[in-house]
Design an enzyme around this catalytic site. Sequence first.
Site, PDB file in Angstrom:
ATOM      1  N   LYS A 180       0.847  -1.197   0.000  1.00  0.00           N
ATOM      2  CA  LYS A 180       0.000   0.000   0.000  1.00  0.00           C
ATOM      3  C   LYS A 180       0.879   1.241   0.000  1.00  0.00           C
ATOM      4  O   LYS A 180       1.559   1.529   0.991  1.00  0.00           O
ATOM      5  CB  LYS A 180      -0.907   0.027   1.237  1.00  0.00           C
ATOM      6  N   GLU A 256       9.917   1.075  10.638  1.00  0.00           N
ATOM      7  CA  GLU A 256      10.945   2.102  10.405  1.00  0.00           C
ATOM      8  C   GLU A 256      10.235   3.436  10.540  1.00  0.00           C
ATOM      9  O   GLU A 256       9.433   3.805   9.680  1.00  0.00           O
ATOM     10  CB  GLU A 256      11.554   1.957   9.005  1.00  0.00           C
ATOM     11  N   CYS A 290      13.909  10.895   6.316  1.00  0.00           N
ATOM     12  CA  CYS A 290      13.788  10.370   7.690  1.00  0.00           C
ATOM     13  C   CYS A 290      15.116  10.491   8.421  1.00  0.00           C
ATOM     14  O   CYS A 290      15.138  10.771   9.616  1.00  0.00           O
ATOM     15  CB  CYS A 290      13.317   8.928   7.668  1.00  0.00           C
ATOM     16  N   GLU A 388      10.033  16.054  15.255  1.00  0.00           N
ATOM     17  CA  GLU A 388      10.621  15.787  13.936  1.00  0.00           C
ATOM     18  C   GLU A 388       9.971  16.749  12.955  1.00  0.00           C
ATOM     19  O   GLU A 388       8.810  16.562  12.579  1.00  0.00           O
ATOM     20  CB  GLU A 388      10.303  14.337  13.540  1.00  0.00           C
TER      21      GLU A 388
HETATM   22  P1  NAD Z   1       2.482   8.370   7.956  1.00  0.00           P
HETATM   23  O1  NAD Z   1       2.812   7.544   9.138  1.00  0.00           O
HETATM   24  O2  NAD Z   1       1.370   9.327   8.055  1.00  0.00           O
HETATM   25  O3  NAD Z   1       2.097   7.409   6.732  1.00  0.00           O
HETATM   26  C1  NAD Z   1       2.965   6.394   6.280  1.00  0.00           C
HETATM   27  C2  NAD Z   1       2.134   5.316   5.606  1.00  0.00           C
HETATM   28  O4  NAD Z   1       1.342   4.660   6.606  1.00  0.00           O
HETATM   29  C3  NAD Z   1       1.138   5.832   4.580  1.00  0.00           C
HETATM   30  O5  NAD Z   1       1.024   4.878   3.546  1.00  0.00           O
HETATM   31  C4  NAD Z   1      -0.163   5.917   5.379  1.00  0.00           C
HETATM   32  O6  NAD Z   1      -1.302   5.865   4.561  1.00  0.00           O
HETATM   33  C5  NAD Z   1      -0.033   4.694   6.256  1.00  0.00           C
HETATM   34  N1  NAD Z   1      -0.762   4.745   7.519  1.00  0.00           N
HETATM   35  C6  NAD Z   1      -1.037   5.830   8.290  1.00  0.00           C
HETATM   36  N2  NAD Z   1      -1.676   5.442   9.414  1.00  0.00           N
HETATM   37  C7  NAD Z   1      -1.772   4.091   9.369  1.00  0.00           C
HETATM   38  C8  NAD Z   1      -2.333   3.105  10.239  1.00  0.00           C
HETATM   39  N3  NAD Z   1      -2.919   3.440  11.405  1.00  0.00           N
HETATM   40  N4  NAD Z   1      -2.247   1.814   9.877  1.00  0.00           N
HETATM   41  C9  NAD Z   1      -1.666   1.449   8.724  1.00  0.00           C
HETATM   42  N5  NAD Z   1      -1.140   2.329   7.836  1.00  0.00           N
HETATM   43  C10 NAD Z   1      -1.210   3.644   8.159  1.00  0.00           C
HETATM   44  O7  NAD Z   1       3.831   9.061   7.514  1.00  0.00           O
HETATM   45  P2  NAD Z   1       4.089  10.033   6.305  1.00  0.00           P
HETATM   46  O8  NAD Z   1       3.623  11.375   6.690  1.00  0.00           O
HETATM   47  O9  NAD Z   1       3.550   9.426   5.046  1.00  0.00           O
HETATM   48  O10 NAD Z   1       5.695   9.987   6.213  1.00  0.00           O
HETATM   49  C11 NAD Z   1       6.501  10.759   7.000  1.00  0.00           C
HETATM   50  C12 NAD Z   1       7.006   9.977   8.198  1.00  0.00           C
HETATM   51  O11 NAD Z   1       7.650   8.782   7.777  1.00  0.00           O
HETATM   52  C13 NAD Z   1       8.049  10.739   8.973  1.00  0.00           C
HETATM   53  O12 NAD Z   1       7.800  10.570  10.349  1.00  0.00           O
HETATM   54  C14 NAD Z   1       9.353  10.060   8.593  1.00  0.00           C
HETATM   55  O13 NAD Z   1      10.377  10.168   9.520  1.00  0.00           O
HETATM   56  C15 NAD Z   1       8.909   8.657   8.427  1.00  0.00           C
HETATM   57  N6  NAD Z   1       9.856   7.912   7.588  1.00  0.00           N
HETATM   58  C16 NAD Z   1      10.678   7.016   8.195  1.00  0.00           C
HETATM   59  C17 NAD Z   1      11.616   6.324   7.449  1.00  0.00           C
HETATM   60  C18 NAD Z   1      12.523   5.333   8.093  1.00  0.00           C
HETATM   61  O14 NAD Z   1      13.101   4.527   7.384  1.00  0.00           O
HETATM   62  N7  NAD Z   1      12.667   5.336   9.392  1.00  0.00           N
HETATM   63  C19 NAD Z   1      11.707   6.547   6.080  1.00  0.00           C
HETATM   64  C20 NAD Z   1      10.860   7.489   5.498  1.00  0.00           C
HETATM   65  C21 NAD Z   1       9.916   8.168   6.272  1.00  0.00           C
END
Ligand code: NAD
Length: 485
Positions: A180, A256, A290, A388
């Site tokens: 997804k 992650e 990230c 962050e």
């Molecule tokens: P987000 O958590 O809002 O969404 C990430 C993904 O999870 C999306 O596909 C979203 O639709 C899905 N999602 C959201 N809530 C969910 C739930 N309850 N159950 C299942 N899926 C769900 O994050 P974002 O705004 O898309 O991305 C930014 C964040 O991602 C930042 O915090 C960044 O640090 C983190 N990030 C971490 C890494 C890493 O490797 N540690 C890499 C890239 C981004």
Amino acid sequence: MLFPANETNLQHHTFAQLIDGELVPGAGTSEVIDPGTGEAIAIAPAADDDQVGVAVDAAQTAFRTWRRTPLAERATALRRIADAVEEHADEFARVLALETGKPLAMARDMELDWAIRWVRHFAELDLTPEVLRTDEDYRVERHHEPLGVVAAIVPWNFPLFQSLYKIAPAILAGNTVVLKPAPTTPLHALFLGELLREILPAGVVNILGDGAPGSSVGPTLANHPAVRLVSFTGSTAAGRKVLSGASSTIKRVVLELGGNDAAIVLPDADVETVAPQIFTWTFNYAGQLCVGIKRIFVPDAMYERFAEIFAELAVSRPLGHALDADADAAFGPLQNAAQFERVKGYLAQAHADGKVIAGGTVDPRPGYFVPPTVVRDIGDDSVLVREETFGPVRSLLRYSDLDDAVARANDTTYGLGNSVWATDTIAAARVAERLESGTVWINTHVGAYPEVPFGGLKQSGVGTEFGIQGLHEFVENKVIYVPVA
Ligand code: NAD
């Protein structure tokens, strides 16, 4: 060639989900926005909860055969995926630049390059059973059993790379996948589905669209009882929900999550050399990495000059659309409207909590542009430092005592990455040992290799990605005692 080279509007292309080997429309649709213009560039399919169920069922059925497919055949499939992505690298780079807003050169030279290299790396890894001990009675073997259906959930910043470094080890190990993408960046994933359909048996990888931020598609997938592992990359807040949902059926999770990386500049560093390098890994991709640098600790004696260099660099490069000819030398937009709104809040906070020496206001052009914003003379208790920020607003923090700087760098719930910048790299290594994060770089930040494990400490994650350790997250141990009579 799927998209003509000069195409910036993909409305003519019919994007479809990949479910059980078929390209199928969504239960609904959503508009995909180019963050560099704010305009719709494509219509994407959006799944509903029923389609999530159909995709998981298809993956569960395919698992019965795929788990018995010889490892060598599964590895060959990975090589074919890498070849197909490489063959279409220009189209992928273009789609990624358009939907993520990252400069075309970064999409091609970093994201595509990494995605292909990671898939090729996993194709060469071995999962042959190991002999743990042999005595006069038994040979004890450890077998690497696939788990079943894996839910792969990714964010919007490096989505093709993140999707492929989850899909590749998952299917090499004999699992099947439902992927997804984030609601705002589905196009590269749907395009990937078109290619995977030609390579993999039906149901081995299924790819859904997700219509809107906050929809039920992610939670429904993550919480589905037939999903055995959720491989999730995203925010710590969402990761917490995934972890909690996993408890009902005791799913495995690899999380992650977010980071609040520090860069500590040691007093012997050459400020003219390190400040521009730190600047790059602070503001690259508009600060939406990230493991990008978020907090910068600078010794007193160097602080004035360091701030000067940061401010000069911040105003020296233009803002630009991802497809501008010189986009790699420009700062791009934030990826989506919600992110844009969040960063506007940080700009207001920057003026309230510190002294803004570059940027500080939204750019008026269409799209989601915020210039690099440098904040000095700000306290560690500001939300800009504690949270962050995930956008181009960054704080320069002053220190006079190195032990104090290390303690302040560690004073966060995050533990993804950190870096130390110095001329004496032995001294820097000693500081690196004291920093609480999954990775610490010396005189660089962000670098990654497919064979090197990557993961976060503290609330930055659970489990590991990349390398053999990352592959082992997609299997479970099964021990067999074989009589040796
Ligand atoms: P987000 O958590 O809002 O969404 C990430 C993904 O999870 C999306 O596909 C979203 O639709 C899905 N999602 C959201 N809530 C969910 C739930 N309850 N159950 C299942 N899926 C769900 O994050 P974002 O705004 O898309 O991305 C930014 C964040 O991602 C930042 O915090 C960044 O640090 C983190 N990030 C971490 C890494 C890493 O490797 N540690 C890499 C890239 C981004």
